[in-house]
Design an enzyme around this catalytic site. Structure first.
Site, PDB file in Angstrom:
ATOM      1  N   ARG A  55      19.774 -24.409 -16.522  1.00 55.21           N
ATOM      2  CA  ARG A  55      18.656 -24.823 -15.666  1.00 55.21           C
ATOM      3  C   ARG A  55      17.877 -23.592 -15.202  1.00 55.21           C
ATOM      4  NH1 ARG A  55      20.212 -22.545 -11.693  1.00 55.21           N
ATOM      5  NH2 ARG A  55      18.266 -22.921 -10.619  1.00 55.21           N
ATOM      6  N   GLY A  56      16.764 -23.848 -14.482  1.00 54.89           N
ATOM      7  CA  GLY A  56      15.877 -22.767 -14.049  1.00 54.89           C
ATOM      8  C   GLY A  56      14.769 -22.669 -15.084  1.00 54.89           C
ATOM      9  N   ALA A  57      13.511 -22.725 -14.629  1.00 55.82           N
ATOM     10  CA  ALA A  57      12.384 -22.814 -15.567  1.00 55.82           C
ATOM     11  C   ALA A  57      12.416 -21.734 -16.652  1.00 55.82           C
ATOM     12  CB  ALA A  57      11.066 -22.802 -14.786  1.00 55.82           C
ATOM     13  N   ARG A  92      13.184 -31.993 -20.493  1.00 50.65           N
ATOM     14  CA  ARG A  92      12.767 -32.068 -19.084  1.00 50.65           C
ATOM     15  C   ARG A  92      11.253 -31.902 -19.015  1.00 50.65           C
ATOM     16  NH1 ARG A  92      15.902 -28.874 -14.654  1.00 50.65           N
ATOM     17  NH2 ARG A  92      14.955 -30.492 -13.358  1.00 50.65           N
ATOM     18  N   ASP A 237       8.424 -23.782 -10.609  1.00 51.67           N
ATOM     19  CA  ASP A 237       8.618 -24.462 -11.882  1.00 51.67           C
ATOM     20  C   ASP A 237       7.314 -24.617 -12.641  1.00 51.67           C
ATOM     21  OD1 ASP A 237      11.059 -25.352 -10.142  1.00 51.67           O
ATOM     22  OD2 ASP A 237      11.594 -25.675 -12.244  1.00 51.67           O
ATOM     23  N   ASN A 247       7.707 -26.752  -7.220  1.00 54.66           N
ATOM     24  CA  ASN A 247       9.019 -26.108  -7.198  1.00 54.66           C
ATOM     25  C   ASN A 247      10.020 -27.109  -6.639  1.00 54.66           C
ATOM     26  OD1 ASN A 247      10.732 -23.775  -7.572  1.00 54.66           O
ATOM     27  ND2 ASN A 247      10.782 -23.556  -5.350  1.00 54.66           N
ATOM     28  N   LYS A 248      11.292 -26.747  -6.669  1.00 53.38           N
ATOM     29  CA  LYS A 248      12.396 -27.579  -6.174  1.00 53.38           C
ATOM     30  C   LYS A 248      11.992 -28.349  -4.921  1.00 53.38           C
ATOM     31  CE  LYS A 248      15.811 -27.863  -7.211  1.00 53.38           C
ATOM     32  NZ  LYS A 248      16.255 -28.959  -8.092  1.00 53.38           N
TER      33      LYS A 248
END
Lengths: 346, 346
Positions: A55-57, A92, A237, A247-248
């Site tokens: 995970r993580g852009a 995603r 993101d 973002n989150k």
């Protein structure tokens, strides 16, 4: 400051490509178990991205690049290339890095004949990986200059080496401030529902030796108002052309609290996260994830199984609330269409 | 609106005093198990309050009143009265209702001789219980008038019949709007760390038949910005003389988001929650709870056991962010020293 030597820290390795295999730390098991997944096809990489093992852009962008190369190593044909690309892009929807990276590997593969297609794809995937590592190092430097006066910072979700190759994005800035002996403490939000803060950020900060306190997400605003931190720094993101930041989920609330307290709210990310095709935050698709993530915490039921839930994975912070966007090419400050387009053009 | 009959809903009964015993639903087990605790001494009541089996500022006030009466039924002496009062007041620090209720029962007990002391205490405890039920009904009416136009509201933590006798405070307003056929939907925050939203508010809303969606706490700000709700309504644990509100951690962030979106941010609570002895929010003691609550969710570890945590149970929302304070005596609007003192004097 005394003229003390800078500290040296060693980031965790989230992804490595060795001997025809992509090895990825399974982030769903951290911090309780350190297990590397062995990924050998685009399908396995897509599945690992979908279930957030990777995970993580920036990191999913790099992984997707390798995913295309892995598939071409099994079957070096244009048909396989297209199928692999589609599979990975669909894993995603919100982060732009994923499709940008797949597009880049696809273009490199299409430039050569069938016999060279797998090697070309792998070379491009490695180049993306290396570019992101360089970007992380440059973000750390630019961010640490911007936040040189911050002794305590608050960060959200996970933006370290587990989210982006190298030392990450926002957490790379945090690590750089620590190495420069500027930083005393980090407040880390737990980041429900998937707890990237409690599980991953505390894990990384512990390994880096950086003092930190974990808080529930909703404690952040009151602690910011009470003067517990000098700045808020988060990742991103997707950044729209006007500087709005997806973002989150929870990022927007932190930006409001930072503004009310009069402290900097800084966003860090590579320019690969900027999407000029997206005019404003309103056009960014917000991924709605499985309600089961809200009903549970690491498998533990928190409510009755028939409870109806909403589970947006991201929110949008308007550019006006962002003090600066720190990228590998320097900072946009103030954040707006002009400063964003200048960064993207460099 | 059509001229349909109002709906009728039946709230859950959190506390009942019958045959010399206080029966309390153990809120730590909800919604998975409905178990009534049988409490027969001040010590048992204090312990139930401390471990949050009984919670919610008005409800712990009522329970504490019965706690004094229960102890005097066992030993009707002034010494026992004093010991029971001290034990109960010390159970939790932030809510003012607890000490106010104990003070009231103590005064009633001290007015009569030893032979009547237990009966006098019980009568006063019952009177407090009945007063709080009346307050809840009046809050519901005033709040529903104020929010007559709200089709969707967001609420935080639990403020229903499990938090205050009758139908609660903020959730009583929600139930009243539903009965009046104004309301379509409620967004309920999970309210980490103890999950009063996921466990208790969804349980109450389900029983009342009110459509609702559960969200993680940090999803609230983005959903408010996106127009998902017409108002935010919360309870309060202590209101200072200037109108600053201490309430469940996360409340302040919701107030900022409501202000940014231009929707009402309404606080509901009985006037017994107003503490004129406390000039501003800065003087309210914020209970710091066990870090283990942050490390876990309903027993499930979310991080490594040595992770350092901060766990403030409440935060303070400045009066300027509160659109209205709804009490059983009507609403303060705007909220400030003058409107607050007027409510308290009525």
């Amino acid at each position: 400051m005394t003229a003390t030597e800078p500290r040296r820290t060693e980031p965790v390795v989230a992804l490595r490509f060795e001997a025809g295999t992509l090895w990825a730390l399974d982030q769903t098991l951290l911090p309780f178990q350190e297990l590397e997944l062995r990924l050998r096809s685009a399908g396995e990489v897509a599945e690992a991205i979908r279930r957030l093992a990777i995970r993580g852009a920036p990191l999913i962008g790099v992984a997707a690049g390798y995913g295309v190369a892995l598939e071409l190593a099994r079957d070096p044909t244009p048909g396989t290339l297209e199928r692999a690309c589609r599979l990975l892009v669909d894993a995603r929807p919100t982060a732009v890095n994923l499709s940008a990276s797949v597009t880049r590997v696809r273009a490199a593969a299409l430039e050569v004949g069938t016999e060279g297609i797998a090697a070309a794809a792998l070379a491009e995937a490695r180049a993306i990986h290396s570019d992101e590592q360089d970007a992380s190092a440059a973000i750390a430097t630019h961010g640490a200059e911007l936040l040189a006066a911050a002794g305590a910072v608050l960060t959200h979700c996970n933006t370290g080496a587990l989210a982006a190759p190298g030392r990450g994005t926002a957490l790379a800035v945090v690590a750089e401030l620590w190495e420069r002996r500027r930083l005393r403490q980090v407040l880390a939000t737990e980041s429900r529902p998937l707890l990237q803060g409690s599980r991953l950020t505390t894990y990384e900060l512990s390994r880096l030796g950086i003092p930190h306190r974990l808080i529930v997400d909703s404690a952040a605003a009151g602690l910011i108002a009470g003067g517990s931190v000098d700045a808020v720094i988060v990742g991103c993101d997707r950044v729209a052309a006007n500087g709005d930041v997806a973002n989150k989920v929870g990022t927007y609330g932190l930006a409001l609290a930072a503004e009310a307290a009069g402290i900097p709210f800084v966003v860090a990310g590579p320019t690969s996260t900027i999407d000029l095709a997206c005019p404003t935050g309103a056009e960014i698709e917000i991924e709605q994830r499985d309600p089961e993530e809200v009903r549970r915490a690491l498998g533990q039921p928190l409510t009755l199984p028939d409870t109806s839930c909403l589970n947006p994975a991201f929110d949008v912070t308007p550019a006006a609330l962002v003090t600066a966007l720190v990228t590998e090419r320097g900072s946009a400050r103030p954040v707006g269409a002009e400063s964003i387009s200048r960064l993207k053009r460099i």
